[in-house]
Design a protein around this motif. Structure first.
Motif, PDB file in Angstrom:
ATOM      1  N   LEU A  46     -41.981  -1.697  19.736  1.00  0.00           N
ATOM      2  CA  LEU A  46     -41.708  -2.421  20.974  1.00  0.00           C
ATOM      3  C   LEU A  46     -42.733  -3.545  21.102  1.00  0.00           C
ATOM      4  N   ILE A  47     -42.251  -4.784  21.211  1.00  0.00           N
ATOM      5  CA  ILE A  47     -43.113  -5.958  21.303  1.00  0.00           C
ATOM      6  C   ILE A  47     -43.198  -6.399  22.764  1.00  0.00           C
ATOM      7  N   VAL A  48     -44.422  -6.530  23.287  1.00  0.00           N
ATOM      8  CA  VAL A  48     -44.619  -6.953  24.671  1.00  0.00           C
ATOM      9  C   VAL A  48     -45.682  -8.052  24.725  1.00  0.00           C
ATOM     10  N   SER A  49     -45.610  -8.869  25.770  1.00  0.00           N
ATOM     11  CA  SER A  49     -46.599  -9.921  26.002  1.00  0.00           C
ATOM     12  C   SER A  49     -47.234  -9.734  27.373  1.00  0.00           C
ATOM     13  N   TYR A  50     -48.430 -10.267  27.566  1.00  0.00           N
ATOM     14  CA  TYR A  50     -49.139 -10.136  28.841  1.00  0.00           C
ATOM     15  C   TYR A  50     -49.813 -11.460  29.192  1.00  0.00           C
ATOM     16  N   ASN A  51     -50.061 -11.650  30.486  1.00  0.00           N
ATOM     17  CA  ASN A  51     -50.783 -12.847  30.919  1.00  0.00           C
ATOM     18  C   ASN A  51     -52.132 -12.464  31.522  1.00  0.00           C
ATOM     19  N   ASP A  52     -52.895 -13.447  31.975  1.00  0.00           N
ATOM     20  CA  ASP A  52     -54.233 -13.194  32.494  1.00  0.00           C
ATOM     21  C   ASP A  52     -54.219 -12.375  33.773  1.00  0.00           C
ATOM     22  N   ALA A  53     -53.098 -12.385  34.484  1.00  0.00           N
ATOM     23  CA  ALA A  53     -52.993 -11.607  35.724  1.00  0.00           C
ATOM     24  C   ALA A  53     -52.605 -10.154  35.453  1.00  0.00           C
ATOM     25  N   GLY A  54     -52.403  -9.805  34.175  1.00  0.00           N
ATOM     26  CA  GLY A  54     -52.056  -8.429  33.837  1.00  0.00           C
ATOM     27  C   GLY A  54     -50.587  -8.098  33.944  1.00  0.00           C
ATOM     28  N   VAL A  55     -49.728  -9.119  34.057  1.00  0.00           N
ATOM     29  CA  VAL A  55     -48.282  -8.890  34.115  1.00  0.00           C
ATOM     30  C   VAL A  55     -47.724  -8.883  32.693  1.00  0.00           C
ATOM     31  N   VAL A  56     -46.907  -7.873  32.389  1.00  0.00           N
ATOM     32  CA  VAL A  56     -46.351  -7.698  31.048  1.00  0.00           C
ATOM     33  C   VAL A  56     -44.866  -8.047  31.056  1.00  0.00           C
ATOM     34  N   THR A  57     -44.433  -8.744  30.030  1.00  0.00           N
ATOM     35  CA  THR A  57     -43.021  -9.095  29.875  1.00  0.00           C
ATOM     36  C   THR A  57     -42.579  -8.782  28.450  1.00  0.00           C
ATOM     37  N   PHE A  58     -41.284  -8.647  28.259  1.00  0.00           N
ATOM     38  CA  PHE A  58     -40.761  -8.456  26.905  1.00  0.00           C
ATOM     39  C   PHE A  58     -39.295  -8.869  26.868  1.00  0.00           C
ATOM     40  N   GLU A  59     -38.881  -9.311  25.685  1.00  0.00           N
ATOM     41  CA  GLU A  59     -37.510  -9.739  25.475  1.00  0.00           C
ATOM     42  C   GLU A  59     -36.623  -8.512  25.205  1.00  0.00           C
ATOM     43  N   PRO A  60     -35.311  -8.610  25.473  1.00  0.00           N
ATOM     44  CA  PRO A  60     -34.407  -7.513  25.101  1.00  0.00           C
ATOM     45  C   PRO A  60     -34.508  -7.223  23.602  1.00  0.00           C
ATOM     46  N   GLN A  61     -34.591  -5.943  23.251  1.00  0.00           N
ATOM     47  CA  GLN A  61     -34.764  -5.545  21.859  1.00  0.00           C
ATOM     48  C   GLN A  61     -33.895  -4.330  21.559  1.00  0.00           C
ATOM     49  N   ASP A  62     -33.499  -4.202  20.301  1.00  0.00           N
ATOM     50  CA  ASP A  62     -32.795  -2.997  19.860  1.00  0.00           C
ATOM     51  C   ASP A  62     -33.777  -1.835  19.777  1.00  0.00           C
ATOM     52  N   THR A  63     -33.363  -0.675  20.235  1.00  0.00           N
ATOM     53  CA  THR A  63     -34.212   0.503  20.108  1.00  0.00           C
ATOM     54  C   THR A  63     -34.103   1.144  18.732  1.00  0.00           C
ATOM     55  N   GLY A  64     -33.003   0.855  18.040  1.00  0.00           N
ATOM     56  CA  GLY A  64     -32.773   1.499  16.762  1.00  0.00           C
ATOM     57  C   GLY A  64     -32.039   2.821  16.887  1.00  0.00           C
ATOM     58  N   TYR A  65     -31.792   3.246  18.134  1.00  0.00           N
ATOM     59  CA  TYR A  65     -31.089   4.516  18.350  1.00  0.00           C
ATOM     60  C   TYR A  65     -29.598   4.254  18.579  1.00  0.00           C
ATOM     61  N   PHE A  66     -28.769   4.843  17.725  1.00  0.00           N
ATOM     62  CA  PHE A  66     -27.320   4.700  17.852  1.00  0.00           C
ATOM     63  C   PHE A  66     -26.792   5.803  18.764  1.00  0.00           C
ATOM     64  N   HIS A  67     -26.143   5.387  19.862  1.00  0.00           N
ATOM     65  CA  HIS A  67     -25.638   6.364  20.831  1.00  0.00           C
ATOM     66  C   HIS A  67     -24.218   6.777  20.415  1.00  0.00           C
ATOM     67  N   PRO A  68     -24.008   8.037  20.066  1.00  0.00           N
ATOM     68  CA  PRO A  68     -22.687   8.454  19.558  1.00  0.00           C
ATOM     69  C   PRO A  68     -21.579   8.375  20.598  1.00  0.00           C
ATOM     70  N   THR A  69     -21.930   8.560  21.869  1.00  0.00           N
ATOM     71  CA  THR A  69     -20.901   8.519  22.909  1.00  0.00           C
ATOM     72  C   THR A  69     -20.352   7.109  23.096  1.00  0.00           C
ATOM     73  N   TYR A  70     -21.235   6.118  23.082  1.00  0.00           N
ATOM     74  CA  TYR A  70     -20.818   4.740  23.337  1.00  0.00           C
ATOM     75  C   TYR A  70     -20.572   3.954  22.056  1.00  0.00           C
ATOM     76  N   GLY A  71     -20.930   4.519  20.920  1.00  0.00           N
ATOM     77  CA  GLY A  71     -20.650   3.889  19.646  1.00  0.00           C
ATOM     78  C   GLY A  71     -21.423   2.619  19.395  1.00  0.00           C
ATOM     79  N   GLN A  72     -22.624   2.545  19.896  1.00  0.00           N
ATOM     80  CA  GLN A  72     -23.436   1.352  19.690  1.00  0.00           C
ATOM     81  C   GLN A  72     -24.921   1.681  19.850  1.00  0.00           C
ATOM     82  N   THR A  73     -25.756   0.733  19.413  1.00  0.00           N
ATOM     83  CA  THR A  73     -27.207   0.901  19.508  1.00  0.00           C
ATOM     84  C   THR A  73     -27.677   0.609  20.928  1.00  0.00           C
ATOM     85  N   VAL A  74     -28.521   1.479  21.451  1.00  0.00           N
ATOM     86  CA  VAL A  74     -29.097   1.260  22.783  1.00  0.00           C
ATOM     87  C   VAL A  74     -30.137   0.150  22.695  1.00  0.00           C
TER      88      VAL A  74
END
Length: 272
Positions: free
Chosen positions: A197-225
Protein backbone atom coordinates in the motif's frame (compact mmCIF):
# COMPACT_ATOMS: atom_id res chain seq x y z
CA UNK A 1 -44.84 71.96 -34.96
CA UNK A 2 -45.59 68.71 -33.11
CA UNK A 3 -42.39 67.17 -34.55
CA UNK A 4 -40.34 70.16 -33.41
CA UNK A 5 -41.77 69.91 -29.87
CA UNK A 6 -41.07 66.17 -29.81
CA UNK A 7 -37.45 66.63 -30.91
CA UNK A 8 -36.98 69.44 -28.37
CA UNK A 9 -38.38 67.22 -25.62
CA UNK A 10 -35.95 64.44 -26.50
CA UNK A 11 -33.05 66.93 -26.46
CA UNK A 12 -34.01 68.27 -23.02
CA UNK A 13 -34.45 64.70 -21.69
CA UNK A 14 -31.00 63.81 -22.98
CA UNK A 15 -29.49 66.81 -21.23
CA UNK A 16 -31.22 65.78 -17.98
CA UNK A 17 -29.96 62.18 -18.12
CA UNK A 18 -26.44 63.31 -19.05
CA UNK A 19 -26.33 65.84 -16.23
CA UNK A 20 -27.53 63.17 -13.77
CA UNK A 21 -24.73 60.87 -14.89
CA UNK A 22 -22.18 63.65 -14.58
CA UNK A 23 -23.32 64.55 -11.07
CA UNK A 24 -23.34 60.90 -9.89
CA UNK A 25 -20.30 59.79 -7.89
CA UNK A 26 -19.41 56.45 -6.34
CA UNK A 27 -19.89 56.25 -2.56
CA UNK A 28 -16.68 56.85 -0.61
CA UNK A 29 -15.98 55.29 2.83
CA UNK A 30 -15.07 58.02 5.30
CA UNK A 31 -15.26 56.02 8.54
CA UNK A 32 -12.54 54.76 10.88
CA UNK A 33 -9.63 52.66 9.60
CA UNK A 34 -10.46 49.76 11.98
CA UNK A 35 -7.65 47.35 12.87
CA UNK A 36 -8.11 43.63 12.17
CA UNK A 37 -6.12 40.47 11.52
CA UNK A 38 -6.09 40.20 7.74
CA UNK A 39 -4.75 36.69 7.01
CA UNK A 40 -7.23 34.50 8.86
CA UNK A 41 -7.86 34.23 12.58
CA UNK A 42 -6.57 30.69 13.29
CA UNK A 43 -3.23 29.17 12.34
CA UNK A 44 -1.63 25.82 13.15
CA UNK A 45 2.16 25.53 13.11
CA UNK A 46 4.80 22.89 13.84
CA UNK A 47 8.21 23.34 15.44
CA UNK A 48 10.56 20.70 14.11
CA UNK A 49 12.33 18.58 16.68
CA UNK A 50 15.91 19.66 17.36
CA UNK A 51 15.44 23.22 16.03
CA UNK A 52 14.73 24.83 19.45
CA UNK A 53 12.29 27.39 18.03
CA UNK A 54 10.48 28.82 15.02
CA UNK A 55 9.67 32.46 14.26
CA UNK A 56 6.16 33.14 12.95
CA UNK A 57 4.97 36.37 11.33
CA UNK A 58 1.43 37.54 12.12
CA UNK A 59 -0.13 40.03 9.73
CA UNK A 60 -2.73 42.72 10.44
CA UNK A 61 -4.31 45.53 8.48
CA UNK A 62 -6.77 48.40 8.26
CA UNK A 63 -9.75 48.77 5.95
CA UNK A 64 -8.41 52.06 4.56
CA UNK A 65 -5.03 53.84 4.54
CA UNK A 66 -4.19 55.59 7.79
CA UNK A 67 -3.49 59.28 8.15
CA UNK A 68 -0.46 60.15 10.25
CA UNK A 69 1.56 57.74 12.41
CA UNK A 70 0.03 55.17 14.73
CA UNK A 71 1.46 52.60 17.14
CA UNK A 72 -0.21 49.17 17.06
CA UNK A 73 0.29 46.47 19.71
CA UNK A 74 -0.13 42.71 19.73
CA UNK A 75 -1.66 41.74 23.08
CA UNK A 76 -1.87 38.24 24.58
CA UNK A 77 -5.24 37.21 25.97
CA UNK A 78 -4.25 35.72 29.37
CA UNK A 79 -7.57 33.94 29.87
CA UNK A 80 -7.70 32.00 26.59
CA UNK A 81 -3.95 31.40 26.21
CA UNK A 82 -2.51 28.10 27.49
CA UNK A 83 1.13 28.68 26.50
CA UNK A 84 3.54 30.17 29.05
CA UNK A 85 5.56 33.28 28.20
CA UNK A 86 9.29 32.64 28.23
CA UNK A 87 8.87 28.87 28.42
CA UNK A 88 6.66 28.25 25.38
CA UNK A 89 6.93 31.46 23.40
CA UNK A 90 8.56 34.87 23.12
CA UNK A 91 7.23 38.03 21.52
CA UNK A 92 10.04 39.21 19.24
CA UNK A 93 8.14 42.11 17.71
CA UNK A 94 4.98 43.01 19.57
CA UNK A 95 4.71 46.64 18.52
CA UNK A 96 4.43 47.99 15.00
CA UNK A 97 4.20 51.48 13.50
CA UNK A 98 1.72 52.38 10.78
CA UNK A 99 2.69 55.54 8.91
CA UNK A 100 0.72 57.80 6.62
CA UNK A 101 -0.89 55.88 3.73
CA UNK A 102 -0.12 52.38 5.02
CA UNK A 103 -2.79 49.67 5.32
CA UNK A 104 -0.94 46.74 6.89
CA UNK A 105 1.86 45.62 9.17
CA UNK A 106 3.29 42.58 10.93
CA UNK A 107 4.33 41.20 14.30
CA UNK A 108 6.78 38.38 15.04
CA UNK A 109 6.36 35.61 17.62
CA UNK A 110 8.97 32.96 18.48
CA UNK A 111 7.48 29.53 19.20
CA UNK A 112 9.65 27.33 21.42
CA UNK A 113 10.12 23.64 20.69
CA UNK A 114 7.57 21.69 22.79
CA UNK A 115 8.96 19.03 25.10
CA UNK A 116 5.86 16.85 25.06
CA UNK A 117 4.88 15.78 21.51
CA UNK A 118 1.35 14.96 22.63
CA UNK A 119 0.53 18.52 23.69
CA UNK A 120 -0.70 21.39 21.53
CA UNK A 121 0.40 24.85 22.66
CA UNK A 122 -2.04 27.72 22.12
CA UNK A 123 -1.70 31.51 22.01
CA UNK A 124 -4.65 33.88 21.63
CA UNK A 125 -3.97 37.48 20.60
CA UNK A 126 -5.85 40.77 20.46
CA UNK A 127 -4.83 43.84 18.53
CA UNK A 128 -4.83 47.34 20.06
CA UNK A 129 -4.00 50.96 19.33
CA UNK A 130 -4.69 54.15 21.25
CA UNK A 131 -5.33 56.05 18.00
CA UNK A 132 -7.08 53.52 15.72
CA UNK A 133 -10.26 51.66 16.65
CA UNK A 134 -10.26 47.86 16.51
CA UNK A 135 -12.86 46.32 14.23
CA UNK A 136 -15.65 44.09 15.49
CA UNK A 137 -14.52 41.49 12.90
CA UNK A 138 -11.29 39.41 12.85
CA UNK A 139 -10.14 41.00 16.09
CA UNK A 140 -8.87 37.79 17.73
CA UNK A 141 -6.09 35.54 16.44
CA UNK A 142 -5.34 32.00 17.67
CA UNK A 143 -1.93 30.45 17.08
CA UNK A 144 -1.55 26.71 17.82
CA UNK A 145 1.59 24.63 17.51
CA UNK A 146 2.96 21.15 18.17
CA UNK A 147 6.26 19.37 18.01
CA UNK A 148 7.07 18.01 14.56
CA UNK A 149 9.23 14.92 14.53
CA UNK A 150 11.09 13.70 11.47
CA UNK A 151 10.42 10.71 9.26
CA UNK A 152 13.43 9.03 10.87
CA UNK A 153 11.69 9.29 14.23
CA UNK A 154 8.59 7.67 12.75
CA UNK A 155 10.52 4.83 11.08
CA UNK A 156 12.46 3.89 14.21
CA UNK A 157 15.36 1.49 14.11
CA UNK A 158 13.79 -1.19 11.90
CA UNK A 159 10.55 0.21 10.46
CA UNK A 160 8.45 -2.40 12.22
CA UNK A 161 4.80 -1.64 13.09
CA UNK A 162 2.02 -3.45 14.90
CA UNK A 163 -1.22 -3.51 12.91
CA UNK A 164 -4.88 -3.70 13.89
CA UNK A 165 -7.82 -3.05 11.61
CA UNK A 166 -10.24 -4.42 9.05
CA UNK A 167 -8.36 -5.80 6.08
CA UNK A 168 -6.00 -8.22 7.77
CA UNK A 169 -5.74 -10.05 11.08
CA UNK A 170 -3.68 -8.25 13.74
CA UNK A 171 0.00 -8.61 12.96
CA UNK A 172 3.23 -6.84 12.17
CA UNK A 173 4.25 -5.05 8.98
CA UNK A 174 7.29 -3.30 7.61
CA UNK A 175 6.91 0.31 6.48
CA UNK A 176 9.56 1.77 4.17
CA UNK A 177 10.25 5.09 2.47
CA UNK A 178 9.76 4.94 -1.29
CA UNK A 179 13.13 5.75 -2.93
CA UNK A 180 13.37 9.02 -4.90
CA UNK A 181 9.77 9.94 -3.98
CA UNK A 182 9.57 12.55 -1.19
CA UNK A 183 6.98 12.14 1.58
CA UNK A 184 5.90 8.72 0.32
CA UNK A 185 5.76 5.41 2.22
CA UNK A 186 4.89 1.85 1.37
CA UNK A 187 3.42 -0.72 3.72
CA UNK A 188 5.07 -3.88 2.50
CA UNK A 189 2.75 -6.80 1.59
CA UNK A 190 -0.12 -5.30 3.56
CA UNK A 191 -2.84 -5.67 0.93
CA UNK A 192 -1.68 -9.10 -0.23
CA UNK A 193 1.74 -10.68 -0.73
CA UNK A 194 3.38 -8.63 -3.45
CA UNK A 195 0.86 -5.77 -3.10
CA UNK A 196 2.25 -2.87 -1.06
CA UNK A 197 0.00 0.00 0.00
CA UNK A 198 1.54 3.30 -1.15
CA UNK A 199 0.65 6.45 0.83
CA UNK A 200 1.84 10.07 0.87
CA UNK A 201 1.89 12.62 3.70
CA UNK A 202 2.30 16.37 4.07
CA UNK A 203 3.87 18.58 6.75
CA UNK A 204 0.53 18.86 8.57
CA UNK A 205 0.43 15.07 9.02
CA UNK A 206 -2.42 14.45 6.56
CA UNK A 207 -2.08 11.20 4.59
CA UNK A 208 -3.47 10.59 1.11
CA UNK A 209 -3.32 7.72 -1.36
CA UNK A 210 -4.50 6.90 -4.85
CA UNK A 211 -6.98 4.07 -5.56
CA UNK A 212 -5.02 0.81 -5.74
CA UNK A 213 -5.68 -2.87 -6.37
CA UNK A 214 -5.52 -4.97 -3.22
CA UNK A 215 -4.60 -8.08 -5.15
CA UNK A 216 -7.48 -9.97 -3.54
CA UNK A 217 -9.95 -11.52 -5.98
CA UNK A 218 -13.46 -11.58 -4.51
CA UNK A 219 -15.21 -14.78 -5.66
CA UNK A 220 -18.71 -13.44 -5.06
CA UNK A 221 -18.28 -10.34 -7.22
CA UNK A 222 -15.83 -11.87 -9.68
CA UNK A 223 -13.30 -9.08 -9.51
CA UNK A 224 -10.33 -7.71 -7.57
CA UNK A 225 -11.15 -5.53 -4.57
CA UNK A 226 -9.68 -2.02 -4.67
CA UNK A 227 -8.76 0.43 -1.91
CA UNK A 228 -9.28 4.20 -1.91
CA UNK A 229 -9.45 7.02 0.62
CA UNK A 230 -12.38 7.51 2.98
CA UNK A 231 -15.63 8.44 1.23
CA UNK A 232 -17.47 11.49 2.58
CA UNK A 233 -20.93 10.10 1.80
CA UNK A 234 -20.48 7.16 4.18
CA UNK A 235 -20.33 6.78 7.97
CA UNK A 236 -16.89 6.98 9.58
CA UNK A 237 -15.48 9.47 7.09
CA UNK A 238 -12.30 11.29 8.10
CA UNK A 239 -8.71 12.13 7.19
CA UNK A 240 -5.93 9.59 7.31
CA UNK A 241 -3.07 10.87 9.48
CA UNK A 242 0.53 10.25 10.47
CA UNK A 243 1.99 11.20 13.87
CA UNK A 244 5.77 11.13 13.51
CA UNK A 245 6.44 11.55 17.22
CA UNK A 246 4.01 8.85 18.37
CA UNK A 247 5.06 6.57 15.47
CA UNK A 248 1.43 6.07 14.52
CA UNK A 249 -0.14 5.84 11.07
CA UNK A 250 -3.94 5.87 10.97
CA UNK A 251 -5.64 5.17 7.65
CA UNK A 252 -9.34 5.58 7.01
CA UNK A 253 -9.73 3.47 3.91
CA UNK A 254 -12.60 2.45 1.70
CA UNK A 255 -12.56 -0.98 0.05
CA UNK A 256 -14.76 -1.38 -3.00
CA UNK A 257 -15.75 -3.26 -6.13
CA UNK A 258 -17.77 -2.14 -9.14
CA UNK A 259 -21.02 -3.17 -7.48
CA UNK A 260 -20.39 -1.08 -4.35
CA UNK A 261 -18.30 -0.38 -1.28
CA UNK A 262 -17.54 -2.25 1.93
CA UNK A 263 -17.57 1.06 3.83
CA UNK A 264 -14.97 3.28 5.52
CA UNK A 265 -12.58 1.20 7.63
CA UNK A 266 -9.87 2.23 10.13
CA UNK A 267 -6.41 0.69 9.72
CA UNK A 268 -3.86 1.47 12.45
CA UNK A 269 -0.08 0.97 12.41
CA UNK A 270 1.91 1.69 15.59
CA UNK A 271 5.68 1.46 15.80
CA UNK A 272 7.30 -1.02 18.15
Amino acid sequence: MKNIKFILSLFLLGLFVFSCREDHTEPVYNGDSFLHFNEGVVRSEFVQIGTASKDVVISYGTIKPVVGSHQVKLVVDPVKTTAVAGTDYEIIKGTDELTNGEVSGTFTVRLKEPVDPALTKSLVFKIESSTIATGVFDNEFTLNWKLQCLIADFMGAFGGFNYTGYWQAPGQYLIEEVPNTPNTLRIVDFLEIGFDLIVSYNDAGVVTFEPQDTGYFHPTYGQTVKIRMSQSNMPGHGNSTIDMCARKLTLIANYYVTQGSFGNKVETFTGF
